[in-house]
Design a protein around this motif. Structure first.
Motif, short mmCIF file in Angstrom:
data_model
loop_
_atom_site.label_atom_id
_atom_site.label_comp_id
_atom_site.label_asym_id
_atom_site.label_seq_id
_atom_site.Cartn_x
_atom_site.Cartn_y
_atom_site.Cartn_z
N HIS A 163 0.80 -1.22 0.00
CA HIS A 163 0.00 0.00 0.00
C HIS A 163 0.83 1.27 0.00
CE1 HIS A 163 1.08 -0.35 4.20
NE2 HIS A 163 0.42 -1.50 4.27
N GLY A 164 2.13 1.18 0.31
CA GLY A 164 3.01 2.34 0.24
C GLY A 164 3.08 3.19 1.49
N ASP A 165 2.38 2.80 2.57
CA ASP A 165 2.44 3.56 3.82
C ASP A 165 3.47 2.90 4.74
OD1 ASP A 165 1.99 4.73 6.35
OD2 ASP A 165 -0.11 5.15 5.85
N ALA A 166 4.65 3.50 4.81
CA ALA A 166 5.76 2.89 5.55
C ALA A 166 5.46 2.74 7.03
CB ALA A 166 7.03 3.72 5.35
N SER A 167 4.76 3.69 7.61
CA SER A 167 4.44 3.63 9.05
C SER A 167 3.52 2.46 9.36
CB SER A 167 3.80 4.94 9.51
OG SER A 167 4.70 6.03 9.37
N ILE A 168 2.53 2.23 8.50
CA ILE A 168 1.60 1.13 8.72
C ILE A 168 2.28 -0.21 8.43
CG2 ILE A 168 -0.60 0.12 8.01
CD1 ILE A 168 -0.71 2.78 9.66
N LEU A 169 3.12 -0.25 7.43
CA LEU A 169 3.86 -1.48 7.12
C LEU A 169 4.74 -1.87 8.30
CD1 LEU A 169 4.55 -3.67 5.08
CD2 LEU A 169 6.34 -2.17 4.17
N LYS A 170 5.32 -0.89 8.96
CA LYS A 170 6.13 -1.16 10.15
C LYS A 170 5.30 -1.86 11.23
CE LYS A 170 9.08 1.22 13.53
NZ LYS A 170 9.57 2.55 13.99
N VAL A 171 4.07 -1.42 11.41
CA VAL A 171 3.17 -2.06 12.38
C VAL A 171 2.81 -3.47 11.94
CG1 VAL A 171 0.92 -1.91 13.51
CG2 VAL A 171 2.26 0.16 13.13
N GLN A 172 2.55 -3.65 10.66
CA GLN A 172 2.23 -4.99 10.16
C GLN A 172 3.38 -5.96 10.40
OE1 GLN A 172 0.83 -3.19 6.24
NE2 GLN A 172 -0.44 -5.03 6.32
N HIS A 173 4.59 -5.51 10.15
CA HIS A 173 5.76 -6.36 10.42
C HIS A 173 5.88 -6.65 11.91
CE1 HIS A 173 7.85 -5.06 6.43
NE2 HIS A 173 6.95 -6.01 6.25
N PHE A 174 5.60 -5.66 12.74
CA PHE A 174 5.61 -5.85 14.20
C PHE A 174 4.61 -6.92 14.61
CE2 PHE A 174 3.25 -4.46 18.04
CZ PHE A 174 4.22 -4.69 19.01
N LEU A 175 3.40 -6.86 14.04
CA LEU A 175 2.36 -7.82 14.39
C LEU A 175 2.69 -9.23 13.89
CD1 LEU A 175 -0.87 -5.71 13.73
CD2 LEU A 175 0.14 -6.32 15.94
N GLU A 176 3.40 -9.33 12.79
CA GLU A 176 3.78 -10.66 12.29
C GLU A 176 4.59 -11.43 13.32
OE1 GLU A 176 3.16 -12.44 9.58
OE2 GLU A 176 1.79 -10.94 8.77
N THR A 177 5.38 -10.72 14.10
CA THR A 177 6.24 -11.39 15.09
C THR A 177 5.67 -11.35 16.50
OG1 THR A 177 7.52 -9.35 15.46
CG2 THR A 177 8.29 -10.85 13.74
N ARG A 178 4.63 -10.53 16.74
CA ARG A 178 4.13 -10.35 18.09
C ARG A 178 2.65 -10.67 18.24
NH1 ARG A 178 6.73 -6.47 21.12
NH2 ARG A 178 5.20 -7.09 22.71
N SER A 179 2.02 -11.25 17.23
CA SER A 179 0.56 -11.45 17.29
C SER A 179 0.14 -12.38 18.41
CB SER A 179 0.04 -11.99 15.95
OG SER A 179 0.59 -13.26 15.67
N GLY A 180 1.04 -13.27 18.84
CA GLY A 180 0.71 -14.18 19.93
C GLY A 180 0.87 -13.57 21.31
N ASP A 181 1.41 -12.36 21.37
CA ASP A 181 1.61 -11.68 22.65
C ASP A 181 0.38 -10.85 23.01
OD1 ASP A 181 4.13 -12.77 22.54
OD2 ASP A 181 5.07 -10.94 21.80
N ASP A 182 0.43 -10.25 24.17
CA ASP A 182 -0.67 -9.39 24.62
C ASP A 182 -0.48 -8.01 23.99
OD1 ASP A 182 -2.83 -8.35 25.90
OD2 ASP A 182 -1.83 -8.11 27.85
N VAL A 183 -0.85 -7.90 22.72
CA VAL A 183 -0.64 -6.68 21.95
C VAL A 183 -1.90 -5.82 22.02
CG1 VAL A 183 -0.15 -5.73 19.67
CG2 VAL A 183 0.95 -7.85 20.40
N SER A 184 -1.72 -4.54 22.24
CA SER A 184 -2.84 -3.60 22.28
C SER A 184 -2.74 -2.62 21.12
CB SER A 184 -2.84 -2.82 23.60
OG SER A 184 -1.70 -1.97 23.66
N VAL A 185 -3.83 -1.90 20.89
CA VAL A 185 -3.80 -0.87 19.86
C VAL A 185 -2.79 0.21 20.24
CG1 VAL A 185 -5.16 0.92 18.69
CG2 VAL A 185 -6.17 -1.33 19.13
N ALA A 186 -2.66 0.47 21.54
CA ALA A 186 -1.66 1.46 21.99
C ALA A 186 -0.26 1.03 21.58
CB ALA A 186 -1.75 1.64 23.50
#
Length: 309
Positions: free
Chosen positions: A196-219
């Motif tokens: 999609h070209g949004d680097a900030s959102i892609l950074k979050v997607q990559h973060f979630l790829e490795t942390r989705s099993g943790d207690d991740v919040s929107v914050a």
């Protein structure tokens, strides 16, 4: 009207790039149904969408082998409007829905297509109401089918509608295919958009790829993005098509599907592994998104593997 003296007229719209196996398969299935019912079938294969044509009982848009390009067939949406206005049931399978949307024939009603097209079609046609959990959605004047092979289900729905239930059942048995499949959640995979070209959102997607099993919040996602909270929410939905919590939910359930297929771990263990701590709630969520309970989903794939072997 009895089936013995019934006359049926159907057009298959072979637009550029339409899947040849579907075009020919539709001819085979519909032709067989006509033969066993003694119906008179007029089945046309149309490639020219500029000339005026006779009235049809139904017109079918098969799936395509690749991306549908409206600019290659600019006359097709108006052609569909013309046939629809003359009483034809407009039918689409998979990517064929693109032409239905371009012609404005959905009219605020729920329609279906392959789940992988949902984000692109929603972005192009914001008023389109997609329900990609459904394999087939029928109205009196419109039938839409989901995945690439859903043209089979579409053909059987047409046969049932015009030639009757017994003919549809007999045709399904002849071709050894299931009849009245209506749900494609079994086959759904969550493949998020990353281009999609949004680097900030892609950074979050990559973060979630490795942390989705943790207690991740929107914050946590907001902090990772480096954006103000409201800006993050808006840009995340724009880039991915989902709210942050929905995205995380889909990602976790996709992880659960993988673990159910690839391991023998108990469902309760998988629940905790993907970030949930309430197994009954996890089972309800998994069932809603996948169309099967976790146990039934695992068994379904084992049966498919046994058949393939």
């Amino acid at each position: 009207m009895s089936q013995m003296d019934q006359s049926l007229s159907i057009a298959i719209l072979a637009y550029p790039g339409s899947l040849k196996s579907a075009v020919y398969g539709l001819q085979d299935i519909l032709g067989h149904a006509a033969r066993i019912s003694d119906a008179e079938l007029k089945l046309d294969l149309l490639e020219d969408f500029s000339a005026a044509v006779d009235r049809y009982d139904a017109v079918v848009l098969p799936p395509s082998a690749g991306t549908v390009r409206l600019e290659e067939v600019p006359a097709l949406p108006a052609f569909l409007q013309h046939l629809h206005g003359r009483g034809a049931v407009v039918c689409s399978a998979c990517t064929g829905l693109t032409f239905v949307a371009a012609a404005g024939l959905a009219e605020g009603r729920k329609v279906t297509t392959h789940w992988g097209l949902e984000q692109r079609l929603s972005a192009t046609y914001p008023d389109l109401r997609l329900d990609t959990d459904r394999l087939l959605i029928e109205y009196s004047d419109l039938i839409t089918a989901g995945g690439l092979m859903a043209w089979v289900d579409l053909a059987l729905a047409l046969i049932e509608r015009f030639l009757g239930y017994p003919v549809a059942v007999a045709t399904a048995r002849h071709f050894i295919v299931d009849f009245r499949r209506r749900d494609q959640r079994w086959f759904r995979r969550f493949l998020p958009e990353l281009r999609h070209g949004d680097a900030s959102i892609l950074k979050v997607q990559h973060f979630l790829e490795t942390r989705s099993g943790d207690d991740v919040s929107v914050a946590d996602m907001v902090r990772t993005s480096g954006l103000p909270a409201r800006t993050f929410q808006r840009r995340f939905k724009l880039a991915t098509g989902l709210a942050p919590k929905q995205y995380l939910q889909e990602l976790r359930i996709e992880r659960a599907r993988d673990l159910l297929i690839e391991t023998d771990r108990p469902v309760s263990d998988i629940c905790f592994a993907v970030g949930y701590n309430d197994p009954p709630s996890f089972v309800r969520l998994f069932s809603r998104l996948s169309g099967l309970t976790p146990g039934a989903f695992r068994e379904q794939y084992r049966r498919q593997s046994d058949m393939a072997g």
